[in-house]
Design a protein around this motif. Structure first.
Motif, PDB file in Angstrom:
ATOM      1  N   LEU A   3     -21.896  28.529  -3.618  1.00 41.65           N
ATOM      2  CA  LEU A   3     -20.532  28.934  -3.280  1.00 41.65           C
ATOM      3  C   LEU A   3     -19.771  27.657  -2.940  1.00 41.65           C
ATOM      4  CD1 LEU A   3     -18.780  31.481  -2.791  1.00 41.65           C
ATOM      5  CD2 LEU A   3     -19.429  31.307  -0.413  1.00 41.65           C
ATOM      6  N   TYR A   4     -18.744  27.344  -3.726  1.00 42.70           N
ATOM      7  CA  TYR A   4     -17.960  26.131  -3.530  1.00 42.70           C
ATOM      8  C   TYR A   4     -16.626  26.468  -2.871  1.00 42.70           C
ATOM      9  CZ  TYR A   4     -21.292  23.887  -6.638  1.00 42.70           C
ATOM     10  OH  TYR A   4     -22.440  23.392  -7.186  1.00 42.70           O
ATOM     11  N   GLU A   5     -16.145  25.551  -2.039  1.00 41.86           N
ATOM     12  CA  GLU A   5     -14.860  25.723  -1.375  1.00 41.86           C
ATOM     13  C   GLU A   5     -13.824  24.829  -2.057  1.00 41.86           C
ATOM     14  OE1 GLU A   5     -14.865  25.756   2.984  1.00 41.86           O
ATOM     15  OE2 GLU A   5     -17.042  25.571   2.815  1.00 41.86           O
ATOM     16  N   TYR A   6     -12.642  25.378  -2.259  1.00 43.15           N
ATOM     17  CA  TYR A   6     -11.539  24.652  -2.876  1.00 43.15           C
ATOM     18  C   TYR A   6     -10.304  24.773  -1.992  1.00 43.15           C
ATOM     19  CZ  TYR A   6     -14.223  24.478  -7.231  1.00 43.15           C
ATOM     20  OH  TYR A   6     -15.175  24.233  -8.177  1.00 43.15           O
ATOM     21  N   ARG A   7      -9.382  23.822  -2.160  1.00 40.79           N
ATOM     22  CA  ARG A   7      -8.109  23.872  -1.434  1.00 40.79           C
ATOM     23  C   ARG A   7      -6.968  23.754  -2.439  1.00 40.79           C
ATOM     24  NH1 ARG A   7      -8.152  20.452   3.433  1.00 40.79           N
ATOM     25  NH2 ARG A   7      -9.021  22.359   4.282  1.00 40.79           N
ATOM     26  N   CYS A   8      -6.061  24.730  -2.366  1.00 39.13           N
ATOM     27  CA  CYS A   8      -4.860  24.748  -3.179  1.00 39.13           C
ATOM     28  C   CYS A   8      -3.681  24.437  -2.257  1.00 39.13           C
ATOM     29  CB  CYS A   8      -4.684  26.125  -3.821  1.00 39.13           C
ATOM     30  SG  CYS A   8      -3.103  26.337  -4.667  1.00 39.13           S
ATOM     31  N   SER A  40     -18.515  21.285   1.843  1.00 36.54           N
ATOM     32  CA  SER A  40     -18.817  22.409   2.735  1.00 36.54           C
ATOM     33  C   SER A  40     -19.462  21.930   4.011  1.00 36.54           C
ATOM     34  CB  SER A  40     -19.739  23.410   2.055  1.00 36.54           C
ATOM     35  OG  SER A  40     -19.093  23.963   0.942  1.00 36.54           O
ATOM     36  N   ARG A  41     -19.074  22.538   5.123  1.00 36.45           N
ATOM     37  CA  ARG A  41     -19.683  22.234   6.412  1.00 36.45           C
ATOM     38  C   ARG A  41     -20.797  23.216   6.725  1.00 36.45           C
ATOM     39  NH1 ARG A  41     -14.778  22.803   9.889  1.00 36.45           N
ATOM     40  NH2 ARG A  41     -13.852  23.530   7.989  1.00 36.45           N
ATOM     41  N   ASN A  42     -20.712  24.408   6.210  1.00 36.46           N
ATOM     42  CA  ASN A  42     -21.713  25.443   6.492  1.00 36.46           C
ATOM     43  C   ASN A  42     -22.693  25.544   5.339  1.00 36.46           C
ATOM     44  OD1 ASN A  42     -20.342  26.063   8.826  1.00 36.46           O
ATOM     45  ND2 ASN A  42     -19.060  27.565   7.810  1.00 36.46           N
ATOM     46  N   VAL A  43     -23.938  25.458   5.681  1.00 39.42           N
ATOM     47  CA  VAL A  43     -24.985  25.573   4.681  1.00 39.42           C
ATOM     48  C   VAL A  43     -25.800  26.798   5.018  1.00 39.42           C
ATOM     49  CG1 VAL A  43     -26.993  24.470   3.667  1.00 39.42           C
ATOM     50  CG2 VAL A  43     -25.054  23.094   4.374  1.00 39.42           C
ATOM     51  N   GLY A  44     -25.989  27.658   4.069  1.00 36.91           N
ATOM     52  CA  GLY A  44     -26.757  28.873   4.292  1.00 36.91           C
ATOM     53  C   GLY A  44     -28.245  28.610   4.221  1.00 36.91           C
ATOM     54  N   LEU A  45     -28.762  27.882   5.173  1.00 38.39           N
ATOM     55  CA  LEU A  45     -30.169  27.524   5.202  1.00 38.39           C
ATOM     56  C   LEU A  45     -30.866  28.407   6.226  1.00 38.39           C
ATOM     57  CD1 LEU A  45     -32.313  25.513   4.230  1.00 38.39           C
ATOM     58  CD2 LEU A  45     -31.655  24.057   6.122  1.00 38.39           C
ATOM     59  N   VAL A  46     -31.850  29.145   5.771  1.00 37.47           N
ATOM     60  CA  VAL A  46     -32.553  30.062   6.653  1.00 37.47           C
ATOM     61  C   VAL A  46     -34.035  29.709   6.648  1.00 37.47           C
ATOM     62  CG1 VAL A  46     -33.147  32.473   7.057  1.00 37.47           C
ATOM     63  CG2 VAL A  46     -30.906  31.896   6.170  1.00 37.47           C
ATOM     64  N   PHE A  47     -34.576  29.461   7.829  1.00 39.51           N
ATOM     65  CA  PHE A  47     -36.002  29.209   7.960  1.00 39.51           C
ATOM     66  C   PHE A  47     -36.691  30.528   8.271  1.00 39.51           C
ATOM     67  CE2 PHE A  47     -34.208  25.064   9.178  1.00 39.51           C
ATOM     68  CZ  PHE A  47     -34.872  24.279   8.246  1.00 39.51           C
ATOM     69  N   LYS A  48     -37.590  30.939   7.405  1.00 36.86           N
ATOM     70  CA  LYS A  48     -38.317  32.182   7.633  1.00 36.86           C
ATOM     71  C   LYS A  48     -39.783  31.854   7.846  1.00 36.86           C
ATOM     72  CE  LYS A  48     -35.283  35.184   5.077  1.00 36.86           C
ATOM     73  NZ  LYS A  48     -35.178  36.213   4.073  1.00 36.86           N
ATOM     74  N   GLY A  49     -40.413  32.629   8.659  1.00 37.37           N
ATOM     75  CA  GLY A  49     -41.824  32.407   8.903  1.00 37.37           C
ATOM     76  C   GLY A  49     -42.105  32.384  10.386  1.00 37.37           C
ATOM     77  N   SER A  50     -43.319  32.041  10.709  1.00 35.17           N
ATOM     78  CA  SER A  50     -43.704  32.088  12.110  1.00 35.17           C
ATOM     79  C   SER A  50     -43.517  30.732  12.760  1.00 35.17           C
ATOM     80  CB  SER A  50     -45.150  32.537  12.234  1.00 35.17           C
ATOM     81  OG  SER A  50     -45.976  31.639  11.509  1.00 35.17           O
ATOM     82  N   GLY A  51     -42.433  30.582  13.471  1.00 36.95           N
ATOM     83  CA  GLY A  51     -42.230  29.504  14.417  1.00 36.95           C
ATOM     84  C   GLY A  51     -41.976  28.117  13.920  1.00 36.95           C
ATOM     85  N   PHE A  52     -40.878  27.867  13.274  1.00 40.63           N
ATOM     86  CA  PHE A  52     -40.509  26.498  12.988  1.00 40.63           C
ATOM     87  C   PHE A  52     -40.127  25.837  14.296  1.00 40.63           C
ATOM     88  CE2 PHE A  52     -39.900  28.485   8.922  1.00 40.63           C
ATOM     89  CZ  PHE A  52     -40.397  27.540   8.056  1.00 40.63           C
ATOM     90  N   HIS A  53     -40.464  24.621  14.470  1.00 42.66           N
ATOM     91  CA  HIS A  53     -40.204  23.791  15.644  1.00 42.66           C
ATOM     92  C   HIS A  53     -40.991  24.241  16.870  1.00 42.66           C
ATOM     93  CE1 HIS A  53     -38.263  21.012  18.318  1.00 42.66           C
ATOM     94  NE2 HIS A  53     -37.940  21.995  19.114  1.00 42.66           N
TER      95      HIS A  53
END
Length: 78
Positions: A3-8, A40-53
């Motif tokens: 998903l790209y963001e544009y400015r008009c 883009s400032r927002n990245v749809g990054l989702v960590f799934k699983g048991s206990g990252f960090h």
């Protein structure tokens, strides 16, 4: 698909879903004015699983040292 963001200049900001291989938009789909693709400032990054960090980086004795620090600060406050 990304998903790209544009400015008009006339319409403001809008988003467009495009394949990576497609070239950036050059004109606004609403009014036809030139557009600029934004970083883009927002990245749809989702960590799934048991206990990252939490399970990977916590020291085993960190819970005891945290309670010792709390007790020490409580003693100083008294």
């Amino acid at each position: 698909m990304p998903l790209y963001e544009y400015r008009c200049a006339n319409c403001g900001d809008f988003e467009k879903e495009q394949p990576i291989t497609e070239s950036p938009l050059e004109s606004c789909p609403t009014c036809g004015s030139p557009v600029k693709r934004l970083i883009s400032r927002n990245v749809g990054l989702v960590f799934k699983g048991s206990g990252f960090h939490i399970t990977d980086y916590v020291h085993k004795d960190s819970s005891s040292s945290a309670s010792e620090n709390k007790e020490a600060s409580d003693k100083k406050a008294v």
